[in-house]
Design a protein around this motif. Structure first.
Motif, PDB file in Angstrom:
ATOM      1  N   ILE A 187      12.049  38.661  52.451  1.00  0.00           N
ATOM      2  CA  ILE A 187      13.025  38.942  51.404  1.00  0.00           C
ATOM      3  C   ILE A 187      14.334  38.188  51.617  1.00  0.00           C
ATOM      4  CG2 ILE A 187      14.414  40.775  50.348  1.00  0.00           C
ATOM      5  CD1 ILE A 187      11.385  40.609  49.590  1.00  0.00           C
ATOM      6  N   ARG A 188      14.745  38.055  52.869  1.00  0.00           N
ATOM      7  CA  ARG A 188      15.922  37.244  53.143  1.00  0.00           C
ATOM      8  C   ARG A 188      15.873  36.737  54.572  1.00  0.00           C
ATOM      9  NH1 ARG A 188      20.634  39.547  55.240  1.00  0.00           N
ATOM     10  NH2 ARG A 188      20.313  41.582  56.179  1.00  0.00           N
ATOM     11  N   TYR A 189      16.716  35.770  54.879  1.00  0.00           N
ATOM     12  CA  TYR A 189      16.742  35.281  56.242  1.00  0.00           C
ATOM     13  C   TYR A 189      18.131  34.776  56.600  1.00  0.00           C
ATOM     14  CZ  TYR A 189      15.946  30.897  53.769  1.00  0.00           C
ATOM     15  OH  TYR A 189      16.032  29.844  52.899  1.00  0.00           O
ATOM     16  N   GLN A 190      18.433  34.860  57.889  1.00  0.00           N
ATOM     17  CA  GLN A 190      19.718  34.401  58.413  1.00  0.00           C
ATOM     18  C   GLN A 190      19.448  33.208  59.316  1.00  0.00           C
ATOM     19  OE1 GLN A 190      20.848  37.926  60.544  1.00  0.00           O
ATOM     20  NE2 GLN A 190      21.848  38.806  58.739  1.00  0.00           N
ATOM     21  N   GLU A 191      20.424  32.329  59.408  1.00  0.00           N
ATOM     22  CA  GLU A 191      20.256  31.155  60.261  1.00  0.00           C
ATOM     23  C   GLU A 191      21.489  30.896  61.095  1.00  0.00           C
ATOM     24  OE1 GLU A 191      17.546  28.107  57.716  1.00  0.00           O
ATOM     25  OE2 GLU A 191      19.426  28.746  56.828  1.00  0.00           O
ATOM     26  N   MET A 192      21.269  30.377  62.290  1.00  0.00           N
ATOM     27  CA  MET A 192      22.372  29.923  63.142  1.00  0.00           C
ATOM     28  C   MET A 192      22.062  28.507  63.604  1.00  0.00           C
ATOM     29  SD  MET A 192      23.816  32.986  65.532  1.00  0.00           S
ATOM     30  CE  MET A 192      22.325  33.125  66.474  1.00  0.00           C
ATOM     31  N   PHE A 193      23.036  27.626  63.474  1.00  0.00           N
ATOM     32  CA  PHE A 193      22.871  26.229  63.856  1.00  0.00           C
ATOM     33  C   PHE A 193      23.688  25.928  65.112  1.00  0.00           C
ATOM     34  CE2 PHE A 193      22.400  26.519  59.291  1.00  0.00           C
ATOM     35  CZ  PHE A 193      21.265  25.769  59.040  1.00  0.00           C
ATOM     36  N   GLU A 218      18.223  28.663  64.795  1.00  0.00           N
ATOM     37  CA  GLU A 218      17.648  29.979  65.039  1.00  0.00           C
ATOM     38  C   GLU A 218      17.563  30.711  63.714  1.00  0.00           C
ATOM     39  OE1 GLU A 218      19.437  31.876  68.823  1.00  0.00           O
ATOM     40  OE2 GLU A 218      20.720  30.187  68.313  1.00  0.00           O
ATOM     41  N   MET A 219      16.411  31.245  63.408  1.00  0.00           N
ATOM     42  CA  MET A 219      16.238  31.942  62.136  1.00  0.00           C
ATOM     43  C   MET A 219      15.678  33.334  62.352  1.00  0.00           C
ATOM     44  SD  MET A 219      13.758  31.321  58.904  1.00  0.00           S
ATOM     45  CE  MET A 219      12.552  32.255  59.813  1.00  0.00           C
ATOM     46  N   LEU A 220      16.205  34.291  61.612  1.00  0.00           N
ATOM     47  CA  LEU A 220      15.674  35.653  61.623  1.00  0.00           C
ATOM     48  C   LEU A 220      15.236  35.982  60.205  1.00  0.00           C
ATOM     49  CD1 LEU A 220      15.278  38.160  63.446  1.00  0.00           C
ATOM     50  CD2 LEU A 220      17.517  38.948  62.669  1.00  0.00           C
ATOM     51  N   TYR A 231      11.484  35.951  64.511  1.00  0.00           N
ATOM     52  CA  TYR A 231      12.624  35.230  65.063  1.00  0.00           C
ATOM     53  C   TYR A 231      12.103  33.866  65.469  1.00  0.00           C
ATOM     54  CZ  TYR A 231      16.042  33.553  68.409  1.00  0.00           C
ATOM     55  OH  TYR A 231      16.943  32.769  69.081  1.00  0.00           O
TER      56      TYR A 231
ATOM     57  N   PHE B  97      23.618  36.938  65.996  1.00  0.00           N
ATOM     58  CA  PHE B  97      23.297  37.377  64.631  1.00  0.00           C
ATOM     59  C   PHE B  97      24.099  38.623  64.252  1.00  0.00           C
ATOM     60  CE2 PHE B  97      19.085  35.078  64.748  1.00  0.00           C
ATOM     61  CZ  PHE B  97      19.395  34.259  63.693  1.00  0.00           C
ATOM     62  N   LEU B 215      27.249  19.653  67.206  1.00  0.00           N
ATOM     63  CA  LEU B 215      26.638  19.793  65.887  1.00  0.00           C
ATOM     64  C   LEU B 215      27.451  18.961  64.907  1.00  0.00           C
ATOM     65  CD1 LEU B 215      24.701  21.178  63.863  1.00  0.00           C
ATOM     66  CD2 LEU B 215      26.343  23.050  63.724  1.00  0.00           C
ATOM     67  N   LYS B 242      28.111  29.640  67.308  1.00  0.00           N
ATOM     68  CA  LYS B 242      27.159  28.889  66.503  1.00  0.00           C
ATOM     69  C   LYS B 242      27.511  28.999  65.024  1.00  0.00           C
ATOM     70  CE  LYS B 242      23.671  29.925  69.933  1.00  0.00           C
ATOM     71  NZ  LYS B 242      22.458  30.717  70.256  1.00  0.00           N
ATOM     72  N   LEU B 243      27.059  28.009  64.276  1.00  0.00           N
ATOM     73  CA  LEU B 243      27.303  28.002  62.833  1.00  0.00           C
ATOM     74  C   LEU B 243      26.312  28.945  62.174  1.00  0.00           C
ATOM     75  CD1 LEU B 243      29.025  26.506  60.682  1.00  0.00           C
ATOM     76  CD2 LEU B 243      27.113  24.959  60.413  1.00  0.00           C
ATOM     77  N   PHE B 244      26.837  29.891  61.431  1.00  0.00           N
ATOM     78  CA  PHE B 244      26.011  30.936  60.836  1.00  0.00           C
ATOM     79  C   PHE B 244      26.036  30.829  59.330  1.00  0.00           C
ATOM     80  CE2 PHE B 244      25.684  35.315  59.137  1.00  0.00           C
ATOM     81  CZ  PHE B 244      24.416  35.617  59.590  1.00  0.00           C
ATOM     82  N   ARG B 245      24.871  30.851  58.718  1.00  0.00           N
ATOM     83  CA  ARG B 245      24.796  30.792  57.269  1.00  0.00           C
ATOM     84  C   ARG B 245      24.556  32.178  56.709  1.00  0.00           C
ATOM     85  NH1 ARG B 245      22.793  29.194  52.504  1.00  0.00           N
ATOM     86  NH2 ARG B 245      20.695  30.003  52.695  1.00  0.00           N
TER      87      ARG B 245
END
Lengths: 257, 257
Positions: A187-193, A218-220, A231, B97, B215, B242-245
């Motif tokens: 349904i949704r996801y968060q990301e960290m770069f 990194e994705m959740l 994860y 997160f 980054l 970290k960069l968080f979206r």
DNA sequence: CGTAATTTGTACGTATGTATG
DNA sequence: TCATACATACGTACAAATTAC
């Protein structure tokens, strides 16, 4: 005719919102599964005891938010995972702003039962020694390996996923497998770069001659009720190709802006 | 009453779409500037010779797409840049997160007239020897420098931007300056992510002891008609943060999902 | 292959509720 | 308190896409 919306008079909550919630509730409970057709506007209007206009507003909202797909002449259907909703993916690998997207191919490297990795159990709301599966995949473009992707899944949610044929992992994106086989749409996801010096596994899998800077994503991924599904750590070699984010556009009615 | 929509009968293009385009056209031409109030539904319905419902649909679409802001009891207003539309920014710097977003502070390092940098002129649709401004800024958090940001702007669009007081650059985001001072709202932007070994400027400005992986975010900001405003390179030190979206959510009617 | 039934899309008009100044 | 303007809600009619006959 059993009106489900007993009363809204005296409340400040709009009827279409109550209908939205009611529909979403059925979807979350699995009563209406992804791909399934839900009753037409007229029928729902009768069920809820409101006008078609109110049902239409509710369904348009749910459609705009991605939970429903409406097709003129056919009906309204429960949508699946967010990720596949748009025709094109949200991210692509490109060499420049102007260049076109390049399709990557996937190869399953390993799928293995593991347990109790410190911060990851927390992300997946598992106890410190929680049972997980680790899915290791390589994404390649024109024979060269671009991404090492390591996914962690709760064994509780994905029983016997390690018994599935390799083909399941290589012919479809992971989220599709979650949705189709385990009825768990993303349904949704968060990301960290972040940027890191390539760890040893990445050096091996991506056939790097030495430790170079890699883009770490990194994705959740979460399903209904914010339940975490996956994860994922992706190490991307951005020497030749960079991660490109498509400009976001939302659809409103059929004729968007 | 001069109906602007001469005829739609016989065409398959819906009226609300023609109204959308007409409103958007006025905004693009600067006839209706950001912040300005546009005529109320009833009035527009009379102008276009359609029902209020059709005008409402058009305005809701433009509101959903971010071009208009509608406030019950006040009216409908022309929105500004995309970036500032949501209360919270799309990107934040976090350590995890779960953690909350941390506000960064900006410091202007330098603003300088430069010319003819190879790929950048192309991005800004300038000739190979095009005149540009280079804006160098540092973003810090708790006294430590996190990001080195280098922006390139066409001199043609941003006349005498180097004569503005430093304060203009440090008290507001750059897109706000574009919009307020130069009437150029940012309508959309593209991004490319990669990981690089810190270049010498970054080592100096971010006070790194050595060359570490950074980054690198390249951004191209565009205004109406896809006219490029700014090409920006950001080098982010993601050692601690970290960069968080943010997970994207769209609003539909007032009571979204 | 045309026709009818179904379902969503577009459009109108009207009435009332609610936030703003 | 009042006028203004947007939000919600109803009902209706016809257009357009899809499916079944």
């Amino acid at each position: 005719m059993s009106h489900e919306l007993v009363k809204t008079k005296g409340t400040q909550i709009p009827r279409y919102y109550l209908i939205q919630r009611s529909i979403l509730n059925r979807i979350e409970k699995g009563e209406w599964a992804p791909g399934e057709k839900i009753p037409p506007e007229k029928e729902l209007a009768a069920i809820f005891g409101v006008s078609v206009g109110s049902v239409k507003t509710a369904m348009l909202n749910l459609s705009n938010s991605g939970f429903l797909n409406r097709v003129q002449g056919k009906g309204t259907f429960v949508a699946g995972s967010v990720i596949g909703r748009d025709r094109r993916r949200l991210y692509n690998f490109v060499s420049d702003f102007e260049t076109q997207n390049e399709p990557l191919s996937v190869k399953l490297q390993e799928i293995k039962a593991v347990e109790g990795i410190a911060p990851i159990c927390g992300y997946l709301t598992l106890p410190p020694n929680g049972q997980m599966f680790r899915v290791t995949r390589i994404f390649t473009l024109h024979e060269s390996s671009i991404i090492l992707s390591i996914s962690y899944l709760a064994q509780r949610l994905f029983k016997d996923i390690d018994k599935l044929p390799r083909d399941f992992f290589e012919s479809n994106p992971l989220y599709k497998l979650f949705e189709d086989t385990y009825k768990l749409p993303t349904i949704r996801y968060q990301e960290m770069f972040s940027a890191v010096q390539a760890p040893v596994e990445a050096v091996n899998f991506l056939q790097l001659s030495e430790s170079v800077p890699l883009l770490k994503v990194e994705m959740l991924a979460l399903t209904f009720k914010n339940v975490p599904l996956e994860y994922r750590i992706s190490y991307c070699n951005t020497k030749d190709l960079k991660l490109f984010r498509m400009p976001f556009r939302m659809k409103t009615h059929r004729w968007g802006v």
